[in-house]
Design a protein around this motif. Structure first.
Motif, PDB file in Angstrom:
ATOM      1  N   TRP A  26       0.836  -1.205   0.000  1.00  0.00           N
ATOM      2  CA  TRP A  26       0.000   0.000   0.000  1.00  0.00           C
ATOM      3  C   TRP A  26       0.868   1.251   0.000  1.00  0.00           C
ATOM      4  N   LEU A  27       1.825   1.298   0.931  1.00  0.00           N
ATOM      5  CA  LEU A  27       2.683   2.478   1.031  1.00  0.00           C
ATOM      6  C   LEU A  27       3.583   2.640  -0.186  1.00  0.00           C
ATOM      7  N   ARG A  28       4.119   1.546  -0.652  1.00  0.00           N
ATOM      8  CA  ARG A  28       4.998   1.612  -1.819  1.00  0.00           C
ATOM      9  C   ARG A  28       4.254   2.193  -3.014  1.00  0.00           C
ATOM     10  N   GLU A  29       3.068   1.676  -3.270  1.00  0.00           N
ATOM     11  CA  GLU A  29       2.290   2.168  -4.410  1.00  0.00           C
ATOM     12  C   GLU A  29       1.903   3.636  -4.230  1.00  0.00           C
ATOM     13  N   ALA A  30       1.541   4.006  -3.016  1.00  0.00           N
ATOM     14  CA  ALA A  30       1.178   5.405  -2.770  1.00  0.00           C
ATOM     15  C   ALA A  30       2.372   6.322  -2.992  1.00  0.00           C
ATOM     16  N   LEU A  31       3.540   5.901  -2.543  1.00  0.00           N
ATOM     17  CA  LEU A  31       4.731   6.742  -2.672  1.00  0.00           C
ATOM     18  C   LEU A  31       5.267   6.794  -4.097  1.00  0.00           C
ATOM     19  N   LEU A  32       4.894   5.845  -4.920  1.00  0.00           N
ATOM     20  CA  LEU A  32       5.302   5.875  -6.327  1.00  0.00           C
ATOM     21  C   LEU A  32       4.449   6.841  -7.147  1.00  0.00           C
ATOM     22  N   LYS A  33       3.308   7.243  -6.594  1.00  0.00           N
ATOM     23  CA  LYS A  33       2.418   8.179  -7.289  1.00  0.00           C
ATOM     24  C   LYS A  33       2.956   9.599  -7.141  1.00  0.00           C
ATOM     25  N   PRO A  34       2.675  10.452  -8.097  1.00  0.00           N
ATOM     26  CA  PRO A  34       3.081  11.851  -7.937  1.00  0.00           C
ATOM     27  C   PRO A  34       2.125  12.564  -6.976  1.00  0.00           C
ATOM     28  N   LEU A  35       2.490  12.625  -5.693  1.00  0.00           N
ATOM     29  CA  LEU A  35       1.654  13.260  -4.686  1.00  0.00           C
ATOM     30  C   LEU A  35       1.931  14.760  -4.643  1.00  0.00           C
ATOM     31  N   SER A  36       0.912  15.518  -4.366  1.00  0.00           N
ATOM     32  CA  SER A  36       1.062  16.967  -4.211  1.00  0.00           C
ATOM     33  C   SER A  36       1.843  17.266  -2.944  1.00  0.00           C
ATOM     34  N   PRO A  37       2.585  18.377  -2.928  1.00  0.00           N
ATOM     35  CA  PRO A  37       3.305  18.749  -1.702  1.00  0.00           C
ATOM     36  C   PRO A  37       2.346  18.818  -0.513  1.00  0.00           C
ATOM     37  N   GLY A  38       2.759  18.254   0.611  1.00  0.00           N
ATOM     38  CA  GLY A  38       1.943  18.253   1.815  1.00  0.00           C
ATOM     39  C   GLY A  38       0.925  17.126   1.880  1.00  0.00           C
ATOM     40  N   SER A  39       0.894  16.284   0.857  1.00  0.00           N
ATOM     41  CA  SER A  39      -0.043  15.162   0.862  1.00  0.00           C
ATOM     42  C   SER A  39       0.295  14.195   1.989  1.00  0.00           C
ATOM     43  N   ARG A  40      -0.702  13.462   2.415  1.00  0.00           N
ATOM     44  CA  ARG A  40      -0.515  12.437   3.445  1.00  0.00           C
ATOM     45  C   ARG A  40      -1.091  11.129   2.952  1.00  0.00           C
ATOM     46  N   VAL A  41      -0.447  10.060   3.347  1.00  0.00           N
ATOM     47  CA  VAL A  41      -0.943   8.719   3.046  1.00  0.00           C
ATOM     48  C   VAL A  41      -1.362   8.114   4.377  1.00  0.00           C
ATOM     49  N   VAL A  42      -2.589   7.641   4.450  1.00  0.00           N
ATOM     50  CA  VAL A  42      -3.122   7.090   5.688  1.00  0.00           C
ATOM     51  C   VAL A  42      -2.969   5.579   5.674  1.00  0.00           C
ATOM     52  N   VAL A  43      -2.401   5.066   6.752  1.00  0.00           N
ATOM     53  CA  VAL A  43      -2.264   3.621   6.918  1.00  0.00           C
ATOM     54  C   VAL A  43      -3.150   3.231   8.078  1.00  0.00           C
ATOM     55  N   GLY A  44      -4.148   2.412   7.810  1.00  0.00           N
ATOM     56  CA  GLY A  44      -5.050   1.960   8.867  1.00  0.00           C
ATOM     57  C   GLY A  44      -4.568   0.647   9.447  1.00  0.00           C
ATOM     58  N   GLU A  45      -5.061   0.387  10.624  1.00  0.00           N
ATOM     59  CA  GLU A  45      -4.700  -0.881  11.235  1.00  0.00           C
ATOM     60  C   GLU A  45      -5.935  -1.441  11.901  1.00  0.00           C
TER      61      GLU A  45
END
Length: 76
Positions: A26-45
């Motif tokens: 999940w994180l790898r794929e999210a970080l490979l995307k061109p995210l806008s500055p200040g974007s956040r990726v949420v990891v749920g548990e």
């Protein structure tokens, strides 16, 4: 669900190989995307078991700790 002394690595690591793999992918794929500055990726548990784990829950506590660790890594 068996006591630690009756586990094998294969039975003990089921949670590890599932939970950490999901978070990693999940994180790898999210970080490979061109995210806008200040974007956040949420990891749920999921809280289906106590986060402190138990000998009968396999590598659950370790897998949760690893998920939290990789979620704090800042991309460069």
């Amino acid at each position: 669900m068996r006591p630690l002394q009756h586990q094998t690595w294969e039975t003990f690591s089921v949670n590890w190989n599932t939970d950490v793999k999901i978070a990693f992918n999940w994180l790898r794929e999210a970080l490979l995307k061109p995210l806008s500055p200040g974007s956040r990726v949420v990891v749920g548990e999921q809280r289906r078991r106590p986060s402190t784990g138990s000998p009968a829950s396999g590598g659950y506590a370790g897998s949760k700790a690893t998920q939290r660790f990789i979620a704090r890594i800042r991309p460069r």
